[in-house]
Design a protein around this motif. Structure first.
Motif, short mmCIF file in Angstrom:
data_model
loop_
_atom_site.label_atom_id
_atom_site.label_comp_id
_atom_site.label_asym_id
_atom_site.label_seq_id
_atom_site.Cartn_x
_atom_site.Cartn_y
_atom_site.Cartn_z
N ARG A 54 39.99 43.69 75.24
CA ARG A 54 39.96 44.35 76.55
C ARG A 54 40.97 45.49 76.65
O ARG A 54 40.80 46.42 77.45
CB ARG A 54 40.19 43.34 77.68
CG ARG A 54 39.01 42.42 77.88
CD ARG A 54 39.35 41.29 78.82
NE ARG A 54 39.22 41.69 80.20
CZ ARG A 54 38.11 41.52 80.92
NH1 ARG A 54 37.07 40.98 80.39
NH2 ARG A 54 38.07 41.92 82.17
N ILE A 57 39.42 49.04 75.89
CA ILE A 57 38.60 49.79 76.85
C ILE A 57 39.37 50.05 78.14
O ILE A 57 38.84 50.55 79.12
CB ILE A 57 37.25 49.06 77.08
CG1 ILE A 57 36.28 49.81 77.97
CG2 ILE A 57 37.44 47.66 77.61
CD1 ILE A 57 35.33 50.66 77.22
N TYR A 88 31.40 48.30 75.01
CA TYR A 88 31.91 46.93 75.12
C TYR A 88 30.81 46.03 75.65
O TYR A 88 30.29 46.25 76.74
CB TYR A 88 33.11 46.91 76.07
CG TYR A 88 33.98 45.68 75.96
CD1 TYR A 88 35.29 45.76 75.51
CD2 TYR A 88 33.48 44.42 76.29
CE1 TYR A 88 36.08 44.63 75.40
CE2 TYR A 88 34.27 43.28 76.18
CZ TYR A 88 35.57 43.40 75.73
OH TYR A 88 36.35 42.28 75.62
N PHE A 90 30.03 42.41 77.00
CA PHE A 90 30.71 41.22 77.49
C PHE A 90 29.94 39.96 77.14
O PHE A 90 28.73 40.00 76.90
CB PHE A 90 30.87 41.30 79.01
CG PHE A 90 31.87 42.32 79.42
CD1 PHE A 90 33.18 41.97 79.71
CD2 PHE A 90 31.52 43.67 79.50
CE1 PHE A 90 34.10 42.91 80.06
CE2 PHE A 90 32.45 44.62 79.86
CZ PHE A 90 33.74 44.24 80.14
N HIS A 92 29.09 37.49 79.09
CA HIS A 92 28.02 37.22 80.06
C HIS A 92 27.43 38.54 80.53
O HIS A 92 27.27 38.78 81.73
CB HIS A 92 28.57 36.42 81.24
CG HIS A 92 29.16 35.12 80.82
ND1 HIS A 92 28.38 34.07 80.40
CD2 HIS A 92 30.44 34.70 80.69
CE1 HIS A 92 29.16 33.06 80.05
NE2 HIS A 92 30.41 33.42 80.22
N GLN A 95 24.72 39.46 83.31
CA GLN A 95 24.98 39.52 84.76
C GLN A 95 25.13 40.94 85.28
O GLN A 95 25.24 41.15 86.47
CB GLN A 95 26.26 38.75 85.08
CG GLN A 95 26.11 37.27 84.81
CD GLN A 95 27.43 36.54 84.93
OE1 GLN A 95 28.47 37.17 85.04
NE2 GLN A 95 27.37 35.23 84.91
N GLN A 96 25.17 41.93 84.38
CA GLN A 96 25.39 43.30 84.83
C GLN A 96 24.09 44.05 85.09
O GLN A 96 24.10 45.19 85.51
CB GLN A 96 26.22 44.06 83.78
CG GLN A 96 25.41 44.46 82.56
CD GLN A 96 26.28 44.76 81.35
OE1 GLN A 96 27.39 44.26 81.23
NE2 GLN A 96 25.78 45.58 80.46
#
Lengths: 276, 186, 253
Positions: A54, A57, A88, A90, A92, A95-96
């Protein structure tokens, strides 16, 4: 715009420290990842793997030390600016999703960056999503949604690709597509950083492996050497991937860790056996 | 209410309670904290929306400790009924009508909350609104006018945005999900 | 802190409805009276309520933190910007009727905060659920209140994930007001869609566990509702009715 070899960026963490509410998650991590390398970060939960990625980014800022992507100092950029270089995915990521078709959702990132549709079609094709490109993402099963989210990042054609547990929840076919897409990116010169508990997957894609524990690097070795060495993995709390275990048990030449290398070595054994 | 309706209500309440985080991330001076109530009104109906609104109000107080918001529960009922009516009239089918209907709700909601704020709390409630009230009062506006203007200015933008966002969500619903809400077919 | 504080006071041991009734009674009393002195008597009563539960120290801090900004604004709004007559406090002219109003409204805020933070600190959520179930409150309502609290942290984490993920797809959080308004869609829509996608799964899981909306559960260990509990609640009711009767009839007559 097709990806040209050498478009990747080197990634560097220099003496990076990070703490959540006083609890140290990273205690002085230095890593130098040359452009085009595929690096896997392993380690138990809470070792600092996701914290480390993380920082790349700009979603987290180091308390001490420096993080850079190519000639960019990450500290000077916002996440949406860094997105031009770092993709990047993720854990999960499904969910975006929010657009009404898979294609439109995959095109969201490229549009923000002012890119064309080339990357969108390529990513959809690579992950086997062209057939459902006009479907609503939520009309697809959950594993396919995860691939849509991955496609949305691949389509931005980043020079550095970071994936957090990319195979979690995927079926066999999806997993194979992800492996193929990452290998192709690696050939293109993209730097790939994978955080995963799935050692069989790591064995298929990684060139180099870093093991984190309690915020420090406890191992940093070429993938073939580390994953083929059960004695070295045991103290790290890891077990060799199936292909490596089979190869070691049969004493296969070249100590293969990938399924196809293992199969090729097995073929060689049989060949020599029948020839004798 | 069926068990499934109840799950939708719970979801609406949870959305109400967390969506403020989005507005805060964008530094927008709006609450959006009725979006779940309006969504429940369109997906399930007015009764469920009232339950969602009142539950949100109580839980908001419990979670933040700020129980001074409790008397504003009346506003939640008004919002639930208005949203259900707007849905029945088809206001959410187009973005333009949704924004217009949301603007209308802003007027109605502010007309309900401003008197509560004025009579019960002397114009001092709900953080941002009080600051606006104070500035207007300092500029020479009489207190009732300052309270009303502060309530209207925040509510008009907030409720227009809430209705617009719900319209976008409804338009974005996948077919498999939409068919499971018979209210939408009307 | 805000929330339940385990303890052994009489209020902790009382039926869960009793502290809630006292808090509601204090709220209604705070609005029934309108003289500054009377309002602050209610505040004192609320403080006594907290002290009797042994949580005055715990609830005072959040109450003060929540009330202070509003008190400051009330002082400015009514005290400094209020009408004549004024008194000079050093270099500033302070409105006398405005100051009184600020005391009334500020007192109401303080009383409500103290009363409900105390109720929150003394009523164990588990016992409240048991008490409501024993009283035959439909499963649905109880479920709604309790289970939403478990959903909220998960949804909060999801909001953070969505905000992070869309930024990594090139969405800028800052910029012009119009750009920020347009960024609402990519952040709010996935939150609602991903939550709606779980509705059927959650409904099924609850159905399997036997949680039908109309069904009643038997309380395992219903809290005792003693004679003292009922007496206290009756006293609260009488006091509130008397206060409003005096407010409307007494003041009018």
């Amino acid at each position: 715009m097709s990806a040209a070899p050498g478009r990747g960026h080197a990634v560097r963490w220099e003496a990076v420290r990070f703490a959540y509410d006083g609890v140290e998650a990273l205690r002085g991590v230095s890593l130098d990842v040359p452009a085009g390398t595929t690096l896997a970060i392993l380690g138990p939960n809470g070792a600092g793997k996701t914290t480390l990625t993380r920082l790349l980014i700009g979603l987290l800022r180091p308390r001490a030390g420096r993080v850079s992507v190519g000639d960019w100092d990450v500290a000077a950029k916002r996440p949406d600016e860094l997105a031009a270089r770092v993709g990047y995915v993720f854990q999960h990521a499904d969910q975006q999703l929010f657009e009404r078709t898979v294609r439109r959702d995959v095109a969201f990132g490229p549009q923000r960056l002012g890119l064309g549709d080339g990357g969108v079609e390529r990513a959809l094709g690579e992950l086997g999503l062209l057939g459902g490109a006009e479907s609503h993402p939520y009309d697809l099963p959950a594993p396919a949604r995860k691939l849509v989210a991955l496609a949305g990042v691949l389509a931005m054609e980043p020079g550095v690709l970071v994936l957090d547990e990319p195979t979690a929840g995927l079926d066999r076919a999806g997993r194979d597509r992800v492996i193929a897409a990452l290998r192709r990116r690696s050939v293109d010169g993209v730097t790939v950083v994978v955080v995963s508990h799935d050692l069989a997957f790591v064995a298929e894609v990684a060139e180099r492996i870093v093991v984190l524990r309690e915020g420090v690097v406890v191992a940093d070795a070429p993938a073939g050497r580390l994953l083929g060495d059960a004695a070295a993995l045991a103290p790290l709390g890891l077990e060799p991937p199936p292909a490596a275990a089979v190869g070691a048990a049969l004493g296969l030449p070249g100590a293969p860790i990938r399924v196809e290398d293992c199969a090729a070595a097995l073929g060689g054994v049989r060949w020599r056996g029948t020839g004798a | 209410m069926t068990l499934r309706d109840l799950v939708v209500v719970r979801l609406g309440v949870a959305v109400n309670l967390v969506v403020g985080q989005v507005a805060a991330a964008l530094l927008l001076p709006v609450y959006l904290d009725t979006i779940g109530t309006v969504l429940v009104a369109t997906l399930v109906g007015p009764r469920a929306a009232i339950v969602a609104g009142l539950t949100s109000q109580v839980l908001n107080a419990v979670l933040s400790g700020n129980f001074t918001w409790l008397p504003f529960g009346v506003v939640q009922i008004v919002i639930a009924l208005y949203a259900a009516l707007a849905a029945r009239l088809g206001a959410f089918r187009r973005l333009g009508t949704a924004v217009a209907a949301g603007f209308g709700l802003g007027i109605v909601a502010a007309s309900t909350s401003a008197p509560i704020s004025y009579y019960l709390f002397g114009g001092a409630t709900a953080g941002g609104v009080t600051a606006v009230t104070t500035v207007l009062r300092a500029l020479g506006a009489p207190l009732p006018v300052a309270v009303a203007a502060a309530s209207y200015s925040t509510d008009l933008l907030d409720k227009s945005l809430v209705f617009a966002l719900v319209a976008v969500v409804l338009r974005s619903l996948p077919r498999q999900m939409a068919v499971r809400f018979p209210m939408l077919a009307r | 802190m805000i929330g339940y504080v385990p303890g052994a006071s009489a209020l902790h041991r009382a039926h869960p409805y009793t502290p809630l009734a006292i808090a509601t009674g204090l709220l209604l009393m705070a609005f029934a009276v309108s003289a500054p002195g009377a309002v602050w008597v209610v505040v004192a009563a609320a403080a006594l309520f907290a002290a009797s539960a042994g949580v005055l120290g715990t609830v005072l801090r959040p109450a003060a933190i929540l009330a202070l900004p509003t008190w400051v604004l009330l002082t400015i709004l009514h005290g400094l910007l209020g009408g004549a007559p004024h008194v000079m406090l050093g270099p500033v002219a302070f409105s006398v009727p405005g100051g009184e109003r600020a005391l009334v409204f500020g007192g109401r805020l303080a009383a409500i905060l103290l009363a409900f933070l105390t109720a929150l600190a003394t009523v164990s959520p588990a016992r409240l659920v048991e008490a409501m179930t024993a009283r035959g409150v439909p499963f649905g309502r109880v479920y709604l209140l309790v289970s939403t609290l478990t959903v909220v942290p998960r949804l909060r984490a999801r909001v953070r994930q969505i905000v992070d993920a869309q930024q990594c797809r090139g969405l800028r959080l800052g910029g012009s007001p119009l750009a920020r308004l347009r960024a609402l869609g990519p952040l709010v829509v996935p939150l609602v869609l991903s939550a709606l996608a779980e509705v059927d799964e959650q409904a099924l899981a609850l159905d399997v566990r036997g949680g039908t909306a109309r069904g009643r559960r038997t309380a395992l260990e219903p809290p005792e509702d003693s004679r003292a509990d009922r007496a206290v609640r009756l006293a609260v009711l009488v006091a509130v009715v008397a206060a409003y009767a005096w407010k409307f009839l007494g003041a009018g007559g």
